[in-house]
Design a protein around this motif. Structure first.
Motif, PDB file in Angstrom:
ATOM      1  N   LEU A  58       0.833  -1.213   0.000  1.00 42.82           N
ATOM      2  CA  LEU A  58       0.000   0.000   0.000  1.00 42.82           C
ATOM      3  C   LEU A  58       0.866   1.261   0.000  1.00 42.82           C
ATOM      4  O   LEU A  58       0.546   2.242  -0.680  1.00 42.82           O
ATOM      5  N   GLY A  59       1.947   1.215   0.766  1.00 41.59           N
ATOM      6  CA  GLY A  59       2.869   2.357   0.773  1.00 41.59           C
ATOM      7  C   GLY A  59       3.479   2.584  -0.600  1.00 41.59           C
ATOM      8  O   GLY A  59       3.631   3.733  -1.044  1.00 41.59           O
ATOM      9  N   SER A  60       3.817   1.498  -1.290  1.00 39.97           N
ATOM     10  CA  SER A  60       4.366   1.620  -2.636  1.00 39.97           C
ATOM     11  C   SER A  60       3.326   2.195  -3.595  1.00 39.97           C
ATOM     12  O   SER A  60       3.649   3.007  -4.465  1.00 39.97           O
ATOM     13  N   LEU A  61       2.062   1.793  -3.427  1.00 40.15           N
ATOM     14  CA  LEU A  61       0.993   2.333  -4.261  1.00 40.15           C
ATOM     15  C   LEU A  61       0.883   3.849  -4.103  1.00 40.15           C
ATOM     16  O   LEU A  61       0.791   4.596  -5.087  1.00 40.15           O
ATOM     17  N   LEU A  62       0.923   4.321  -2.879  1.00 41.44           N
ATOM     18  CA  LEU A  62       0.825   5.762  -2.627  1.00 41.44           C
ATOM     19  C   LEU A  62       2.063   6.500  -3.128  1.00 41.44           C
ATOM     20  O   LEU A  62       1.964   7.593  -3.702  1.00 41.44           O
ATOM     21  N   LEU A  63       3.234   5.904  -2.906  1.00 42.20           N
ATOM     22  CA  LEU A  63       4.482   6.539  -3.330  1.00 42.20           C
ATOM     23  C   LEU A  63       4.528   6.701  -4.845  1.00 42.20           C
ATOM     24  O   LEU A  63       4.821   7.782  -5.364  1.00 42.20           O
ATOM     25  N   PHE A  64       4.208   5.628  -5.567  1.00 40.59           N
ATOM     26  CA  PHE A  64       4.255   5.699  -7.017  1.00 40.59           C
ATOM     27  C   PHE A  64       3.119   6.547  -7.583  1.00 40.59           C
ATOM     28  O   PHE A  64       3.277   7.178  -8.632  1.00 40.59           O
ATOM     29  N   SER A  65       1.989   6.572  -6.902  1.00 43.20           N
ATOM     30  CA  SER A  65       0.902   7.454  -7.348  1.00 43.20           C
ATOM     31  C   SER A  65       1.336   8.911  -7.267  1.00 43.20           C
ATOM     32  O   SER A  65       1.013   9.719  -8.159  1.00 43.20           O
ATOM     33  N   SER A  66       2.055   9.253  -6.219  1.00 40.97           N
ATOM     34  CA  SER A  66       2.566  10.626  -6.091  1.00 40.97           C
ATOM     35  C   SER A  66       3.539  10.964  -7.212  1.00 40.97           C
ATOM     36  O   SER A  66       3.539  12.080  -7.745  1.00 40.97           O
ATOM     37  N   PHE A  67       4.369   9.986  -7.568  1.00 39.95           N
ATOM     38  CA  PHE A  67       5.317  10.208  -8.662  1.00 39.95           C
ATOM     39  C   PHE A  67       4.582  10.440  -9.980  1.00 39.95           C
ATOM     40  O   PHE A  67       4.877  11.396 -10.719  1.00 39.95           O
ATOM     41  N   TYR A  68       3.631   9.569 -10.289  1.00 41.01           N
ATOM     42  CA  TYR A  68       2.906   9.703 -11.556  1.00 41.01           C
ATOM     43  C   TYR A  68       1.949  10.888 -11.555  1.00 41.01           C
ATOM     44  O   TYR A  68       1.526  11.344 -12.620  1.00 41.01           O
ATOM     45  N   LEU A  69       1.627  11.376 -10.393  1.00 44.63           N
ATOM     46  CA  LEU A  69       0.785  12.568 -10.297  1.00 44.63           C
ATOM     47  C   LEU A  69       1.463  13.776 -10.936  1.00 44.63           C
ATOM     48  O   LEU A  69       0.801  14.677 -11.452  1.00 44.63           O
ATOM     49  N   LEU A  70       2.794  13.793 -10.912  1.00 45.88           N
ATOM     50  CA  LEU A  70       3.541  14.941 -11.432  1.00 45.88           C
ATOM     51  C   LEU A  70       3.769  14.883 -12.940  1.00 45.88           C
ATOM     52  O   LEU A  70       4.148  15.901 -13.537  1.00 45.88           O
ATOM     53  N   LEU A  71       3.581  13.738 -13.548  1.00 47.02           N
ATOM     54  CA  LEU A  71       3.897  13.615 -14.980  1.00 47.02           C
ATOM     55  C   LEU A  71       3.099  14.590 -15.851  1.00 47.02           C
ATOM     56  O   LEU A  71       3.684  15.292 -16.684  1.00 47.02           O
ATOM     57  N   GLN A 184       2.477  -0.856  -8.200  1.00 44.17           N
ATOM     58  CA  GLN A 184       3.111   0.173  -9.018  1.00 44.17           C
ATOM     59  C   GLN A 184       2.375   0.367 -10.339  1.00 44.17           C
ATOM     60  O   GLN A 184       2.253   1.490 -10.839  1.00 44.17           O
ATOM     61  N   THR A 185       1.862  -0.713 -10.905  1.00 42.25           N
ATOM     62  CA  THR A 185       1.111  -0.603 -12.153  1.00 42.25           C
ATOM     63  C   THR A 185      -0.204   0.131 -11.942  1.00 42.25           C
ATOM     64  O   THR A 185      -0.609   0.954 -12.779  1.00 42.25           O
ATOM     65  N   LEU A 186      -0.870  -0.151 -10.839  1.00 42.35           N
ATOM     66  CA  LEU A 186      -2.100   0.580 -10.521  1.00 42.35           C
ATOM     67  C   LEU A 186      -1.816   2.064 -10.340  1.00 42.35           C
ATOM     68  O   LEU A 186      -2.609   2.920 -10.751  1.00 42.35           O
ATOM     69  N   ALA A 187      -0.682   2.379  -9.726  1.00 39.01           N
ATOM     70  CA  ALA A 187      -0.307   3.781  -9.544  1.00 39.01           C
ATOM     71  C   ALA A 187      -0.073   4.464 -10.885  1.00 39.01           C
ATOM     72  O   ALA A 187      -0.392   5.647 -11.061  1.00 39.01           O
ATOM     73  N   MET A 188       0.455   3.717 -11.855  1.00 39.21           N
ATOM     74  CA  MET A 188       0.698   4.270 -13.181  1.00 39.21           C
ATOM     75  C   MET A 188      -0.606   4.716 -13.831  1.00 39.21           C
ATOM     76  O   MET A 188      -0.631   5.669 -14.623  1.00 39.21           O
ATOM     77  N   ALA A 189      -1.702   4.034 -13.508  1.00 40.37           N
ATOM     78  CA  ALA A 189      -3.010   4.414 -14.049  1.00 40.37           C
ATOM     79  C   ALA A 189      -3.684   5.483 -13.189  1.00 40.37           C
ATOM     80  O   ALA A 189      -4.293   6.420 -13.717  1.00 40.37           O
ATOM     81  N   ALA A 190      -3.570   5.345 -11.870  1.00 40.28           N
ATOM     82  CA  ALA A 190      -4.305   6.230 -10.967  1.00 40.28           C
ATOM     83  C   ALA A 190      -3.689   7.622 -10.889  1.00 40.28           C
ATOM     84  O   ALA A 190      -4.414   8.626 -10.834  1.00 40.28           O
ATOM     85  N   GLY A 191      -2.349   7.716 -10.886  1.00 37.92           N
ATOM     86  CA  GLY A 191      -1.691   9.008 -10.706  1.00 37.92           C
ATOM     87  C   GLY A 191      -2.040  10.030 -11.769  1.00 37.92           C
ATOM     88  O   GLY A 191      -2.533  11.131 -11.462  1.00 37.92           O
ATOM     89  N   PRO A 192      -1.822   9.726 -13.044  1.00 40.21           N
ATOM     90  CA  PRO A 192      -2.166  10.704 -14.081  1.00 40.21           C
ATOM     91  C   PRO A 192      -3.654  11.044 -14.131  1.00 40.21           C
ATOM     92  O   PRO A 192      -4.024  12.197 -14.394  1.00 40.21           O
ATOM     93  N   MET A 193      -4.513  10.061 -13.899  1.00 44.41           N
ATOM     94  CA  MET A 193      -5.956  10.344 -13.895  1.00 44.41           C
ATOM     95  C   MET A 193      -6.321  11.301 -12.775  1.00 44.41           C
ATOM     96  O   MET A 193      -7.119  12.224 -12.960  1.00 44.41           O
ATOM     97  N   LEU A 194      -5.723  11.106 -11.600  1.00 45.09           N
ATOM     98  CA  LEU A 194      -5.993  11.997 -10.486  1.00 45.09           C
ATOM     99  C   LEU A 194      -5.482  13.402 -10.778  1.00 45.09           C
ATOM    100  O   LEU A 194      -6.147  14.396 -10.450  1.00 45.09           O
ATOM    101  N   ALA A 195      -4.313  13.485 -11.406  1.00 41.62           N
ATOM    102  CA  ALA A 195      -3.769  14.798 -11.750  1.00 41.62           C
ATOM    103  C   ALA A 195      -4.650  15.516 -12.758  1.00 41.62           C
ATOM    104  O   ALA A 195      -4.931  16.719 -12.618  1.00 41.62           O
ATOM    105  N   THR A 196      -5.106  14.786 -13.773  1.00 42.24           N
ATOM    106  CA  THR A 196      -5.973  15.392 -14.791  1.00 42.24           C
ATOM    107  C   THR A 196      -7.289  15.855 -14.174  1.00 42.24           C
ATOM    108  O   THR A 196      -7.798  16.942 -14.505  1.00 42.24           O
TER     109      THR A 196
END
Length: 202
Positions: A58-71, A184-196
């Protein structure tokens, strides 16, 4: 005549075979015993979904989501600061260079001093940089912050992956790392969508 093997201790109380006619039943019993032992080991010593593994994933999910949030948001932020197209590439490149340079350093320190302190320090530095972006007013300061952010990313992700590999039972390491990678793969999908969505809401 050969000696008869002892019955499985997990089938205590069941009658053992006494004649040659019972050999087939004994073989079936030994197979059942082996399956029971394997099942006990699978759900006991080799249990995958422990509290530590779930929290690490879960921590990895949040960490990677934060990273992909910035893309999708970093290019807009650079232009808001008055930067050029080249500065957008620099903002990404500086982060990546820092992460690549410090990953081997992080790996050596993890083996020497343990995972936990560097995991906590990396996550703290990463979170601090995420917060500090709101105070940046120049492209130069942004590039410096991106470098520091990359250092935090290197330590946090290296320590998290090492901790996950330590937690997963050896007999289920492939399965466990697959589930960890799924976060990490879920974060790749969730981060950019959340940012948009955040940008659209304004």
């Amino acid at each position: 005549m050969g000696s008869v093997k002892a019955p499985c201790p997990m089938d205590a109380g069941r009658p053992a075979g006494k004649t040659a006619g019972h050999r087939s039943a004994q073989r079936l019993g030994r197979g059942r015993c082996a399956r029971k032992k394997a099942k006990a080991r699978y759900i006991g010593v080799d249990r995958l979904w422990t509290r530590s593994f779930v929290l690490t994933s879960l921590g990895s999910l949040l960490l990677f989501s934060s990273f992909y949030l910035l893309l999708p948001t970093m290019p807009l932020f650079v232009k808001e600061l008055g930067g050029l197209e080249a500065h957008v590439g620099l903002a990404t490149g500086v982060f990546t260079i820092a992460a690549v340079a410090f990953r081997p350093v992080a790996g050596g320190l993890l083996d020497r001093y343990g995972r936990r302190p560097f995991l906590l320090a990396g996550v703290a530095l990463f979170a601090l940089c995420m917060y500090a972006y709101g105070w940046i007013g120049a492209v130069g300061a942004l590039l410096f912050m991106r470098f520091v952010h990359g250092v935090g990313w290197a330590f946090a992700t290296t320590a998290a992956a090492s901790a996950a590999a330590d937690i997963v039972p050896p007999a289920r390491r492939g399965e466990g790392m697959g589930w960890y990678g799924l976060a990490q793969t879920l974060a790749m999908a969730a981060g950019p969508m959340l940012a948009t969505w955040t940008l659209a809401e304004g």
